[in-house]
Design a protein around this motif. Structure first.
Motif, PDB file in Angstrom:
ATOM      1  N   SER A  79       0.828  -1.224   0.000  1.00  0.00           N
ATOM      2  CA  SER A  79       0.000   0.000   0.000  1.00  0.00           C
ATOM      3  C   SER A  79       0.852   1.259   0.000  1.00  0.00           C
ATOM      4  N   ARG A  80       1.991   1.171  -0.648  1.00  0.00           N
ATOM      5  CA  ARG A  80       2.926   2.295  -0.781  1.00  0.00           C
ATOM      6  C   ARG A  80       3.367   2.838   0.585  1.00  0.00           C
ATOM      7  N   SER A  81       3.403   1.985   1.578  1.00  0.00           N
ATOM      8  CA  SER A  81       3.816   2.401   2.930  1.00  0.00           C
ATOM      9  C   SER A  81       5.335   2.533   2.994  1.00  0.00           C
ATOM     10  N   THR A  82       5.774   3.738   3.370  1.00  0.00           N
ATOM     11  CA  THR A  82       7.217   3.990   3.498  1.00  0.00           C
ATOM     12  C   THR A  82       7.713   3.457   4.840  1.00  0.00           C
ATOM     13  N   GLY A  83       8.862   2.818   4.828  1.00  0.00           N
ATOM     14  CA  GLY A  83       9.453   2.306   6.065  1.00  0.00           C
ATOM     15  C   GLY A  83       9.884   3.442   6.985  1.00  0.00           C
ATOM     16  N   ALA A  84       9.909   3.178   8.282  1.00  0.00           N
ATOM     17  CA  ALA A  84      10.323   4.194   9.261  1.00  0.00           C
ATOM     18  C   ALA A  84      11.807   4.504   9.100  1.00  0.00           C
ATOM     19  N   ASP A  85      12.148   5.776   9.319  1.00  0.00           N
ATOM     20  CA  ASP A  85      13.563   6.165   9.279  1.00  0.00           C
ATOM     21  C   ASP A  85      14.311   5.571  10.469  1.00  0.00           C
ATOM     22  N   GLY A  86      15.589   5.288  10.259  1.00  0.00           N
ATOM     23  CA  GLY A  86      16.418   4.803  11.356  1.00  0.00           C
ATOM     24  C   GLY A  86      16.627   5.897  12.396  1.00  0.00           C
ATOM     25  N   GLU A  87      16.867   5.507  13.630  1.00  0.00           N
ATOM     26  CA  GLU A  87      17.020   6.476  14.719  1.00  0.00           C
ATOM     27  C   GLU A  87      18.362   7.199  14.608  1.00  0.00           C
ATOM     28  N   ASP A  88      18.302   8.548  14.626  1.00  0.00           N
ATOM     29  CA  ASP A  88      19.535   9.347  14.631  1.00  0.00           C
ATOM     30  C   ASP A  88      20.179   9.260  16.009  1.00  0.00           C
ATOM     31  N   VAL A  89      21.511   9.331  16.034  1.00  0.00           N
ATOM     32  CA  VAL A  89      22.234   9.335  17.311  1.00  0.00           C
ATOM     33  C   VAL A  89      22.907  10.700  17.466  1.00  0.00           C
ATOM     34  N   TYR A  90      22.656  11.356  18.604  1.00  0.00           N
ATOM     35  CA  TYR A  90      23.236  12.665  18.876  1.00  0.00           C
ATOM     36  C   TYR A  90      24.394  12.509  19.869  1.00  0.00           C
ATOM     37  N   ILE A  91      25.504  13.169  19.559  1.00  0.00           N
ATOM     38  CA  ILE A  91      26.646  13.194  20.477  1.00  0.00           C
ATOM     39  C   ILE A  91      26.783  14.633  20.963  1.00  0.00           C
ATOM     40  N   ASP A  92      26.441  14.876  22.219  1.00  0.00           N
ATOM     41  CA  ASP A  92      26.545  16.223  22.784  1.00  0.00           C
ATOM     42  C   ASP A  92      27.985  16.513  23.189  1.00  0.00           C
ATOM     43  N   VAL A  93      28.470  17.693  22.806  1.00  0.00           N
ATOM     44  CA  VAL A  93      29.850  18.084  23.133  1.00  0.00           C
ATOM     45  C   VAL A  93      29.867  19.519  23.661  1.00  0.00           C
ATOM     46  N   PRO A  94      30.890  19.884  24.434  1.00  0.00           N
ATOM     47  CA  PRO A  94      30.999  21.275  24.909  1.00  0.00           C
ATOM     48  C   PRO A  94      31.306  22.227  23.755  1.00  0.00           C
ATOM     49  N   LEU A  95      31.018  23.499  23.954  1.00  0.00           N
ATOM     50  CA  LEU A  95      31.375  24.507  22.950  1.00  0.00           C
ATOM     51  C   LEU A  95      32.894  24.616  22.920  1.00  0.00           C
ATOM     52  N   GLY A  96      33.436  24.754  21.710  1.00  0.00           N
ATOM     53  CA  GLY A  96      34.892  24.791  21.565  1.00  0.00           C
ATOM     54  C   GLY A  96      35.467  23.452  21.143  1.00  0.00           C
ATOM     55  N   THR A  97      34.586  22.528  20.699  1.00  0.00           N
ATOM     56  CA  THR A  97      35.032  21.188  20.304  1.00  0.00           C
ATOM     57  C   THR A  97      35.392  21.158  18.815  1.00  0.00           C
ATOM     58  N   VAL A  98      36.515  20.517  18.527  1.00  0.00           N
ATOM     59  CA  VAL A  98      36.971  20.339  17.143  1.00  0.00           C
ATOM     60  C   VAL A  98      36.857  18.854  16.798  1.00  0.00           C
ATOM     61  N   VAL A  99      36.286  18.548  15.633  1.00  0.00           N
ATOM     62  CA  VAL A  99      36.146  17.155  15.194  1.00  0.00           C
ATOM     63  C   VAL A  99      37.064  16.940  14.000  1.00  0.00           C
ATOM     64  N   ARG A 100      37.934  15.932  14.124  1.00  0.00           N
ATOM     65  CA  ARG A 100      38.900  15.623  13.064  1.00  0.00           C
ATOM     66  C   ARG A 100      38.669  14.220  12.520  1.00  0.00           C
ATOM     67  N   ASP A 101      39.058  14.025  11.260  1.00  0.00           N
ATOM     68  CA  ASP A 101      39.133  12.686  10.689  1.00  0.00           C
ATOM     69  C   ASP A 101      40.422  12.051  11.214  1.00  0.00           C
ATOM     70  N   THR A 102      40.305  10.959  11.946  1.00  0.00           N
ATOM     71  CA  THR A 102      41.471  10.359  12.602  1.00  0.00           C
ATOM     72  C   THR A 102      42.524   9.918  11.582  1.00  0.00           C
TER      73      THR A 102
END
Length: 332
Positions: A79-102
């Motif tokens: 019946s053209r039913s769309t599957g539910a989206d996967g659950e997003d995961v949030y990672i809370d970090v302090p202000l001033g955080t830098v994210v690098r590709d390891t």
């Protein structure tokens, strides 16, 4: 915050969710023998998202979270039913955080605002159901798209302390003592070098209920810019401070030379640090009599290139005047 609870460097593996598969269902109903395709789309896989949180001061809550995985998207159905989206995961970090590709050490992004969100790895797109592929020449497609696969990445999350004033000085210069007097922080204080191994933060209460944040950075030694001592581990925390307060003890062999060495280490690590406002506080002056202080003042007036003042954290002399000067520098 105790020293052991200050975590400012975390490596982790992040993986998004895969997209759900589209459905190849054909409509079947009583009295309708050939209802045609009605397969729905698959749901999107979950993202892994970094989010700024002004109530956090450290990465301690991520210390033991080495693997982060988002949810997978559900498959499409009839019946053209769309599957539910996967659950997003949030990672809370302090202000001033830098994210690098390891792997490449490239900076992916920085988080500097409350509730600012950035996706590290995107969830896979859901596959299309078979009703999308219906046409005049293909009225009963019995196939559908599979969902897109997951994305994975190794990232390094690094905190650079966001403070208004950063204390810069050699080990055992009295930085922790000053912080304990001028704020409500309780840093470890002892009569040996490198008592402070991780930055301490304190809130300075000023007039009319105004405040500013001061950071006690572990002591610099000559060669720190090349990684000697605690090296880059603490120099990065000075990058975000608006004002640099150089703390040099009154019993130093050569106050001007100590200031030059400290400034040179900052310049070699990052030349942009020399653009910051700077001020010198001569600490431990409770052991000087007025005559000796006058002699030192005459010499320092001729040698030091920036403003300075005498203070004593133990005797609490010059602390109020120092707060006034720092407040003025921050708000000019």
């Amino acid at each position: 915050m105790t020293e052991g609870n200050f975590v400012d460097y975390v490596k982790m593996y992040v993986c998004s969710g895969k997209g759900g598969q589209g459905s190849a269902h054909l409509h079947r109903e009583k009295y309708i023998e050939k209802g045609g395709p009605d397969g729905g789309d698959g749901g999107r896989g979950g993202h892994v998202i970094i989010r700024g949180n002004e109530n956090l001061w450290t990465l301690l809550h991520l210390k033991f979270k080495k693997h982060i995985r988002a949810g997978h998207g559900e498959h499409g159905s009839k019946s053209r039913s769309t599957g539910a989206d996967g659950e997003d995961v949030y990672i809370d970090v302090p202000l001033g955080t830098v994210v690098r590709d390891t792997e490449t050490n490239d900076v992916l992004f920085e988080i500097t605002e409350h509730e600012q969100e950035r996706i590290i790895v995107e969830g896979g797109k859901g596959g299309l159901g078979n009703w999308h592929f219906k046409s005049s020449t293909n009225q009963t497609p019995r196939y559908a798209q599979p969902g897109m696969p997951t994305q994975e990445k190794y990232v390094t999350i690094e905190l650079k302390v966001l403070a208004d004033v950063g204390l810069v000085g050699f080990p055992n210069a009295g930085k922790s003592t000053l912080l304990s007097v001028i704020t409500s922080a309780k840093p470890k204080i002892a009569d040996y070098e490198f008592t402070t191994l991780k930055p301490n933060l304190g809130i300075v209460k000023y007039r009319d209920y105004q405040t500013f944040v001061m950071a006690d950075i572990p002591g610099i030694i000559e060669g720190a810019a090349e990684g000697k001592g605690l090296g880059h581990y603490f120099l990065r925390h000075i990058e975000r401070n608006s004002v640099l307060l150089f703390l040099i003890p009154a019993d130093a062999d050569d106050i001007k030379k100590q200031y030059d060495i400290l400034l040179d280490e900052l310049r070699r690590y990052n030349p942009e640090m020399l653009d910051k406002e700077r001020f010198i506080a001569i600490s431990k002056t409770d052991m000087l009599d007025d005559e000796l202080k006058a002699e030192m003042k005459q010499e320092l007036d001729n040698n030091l290139p920036i403003p300075y003042m005498f203070i004593s954290s133990v005797a609490q002399k010059g602390i109020t005047e120092l707060k006034d000067i720092l407040w003025k520098m921050l708000n000019d």
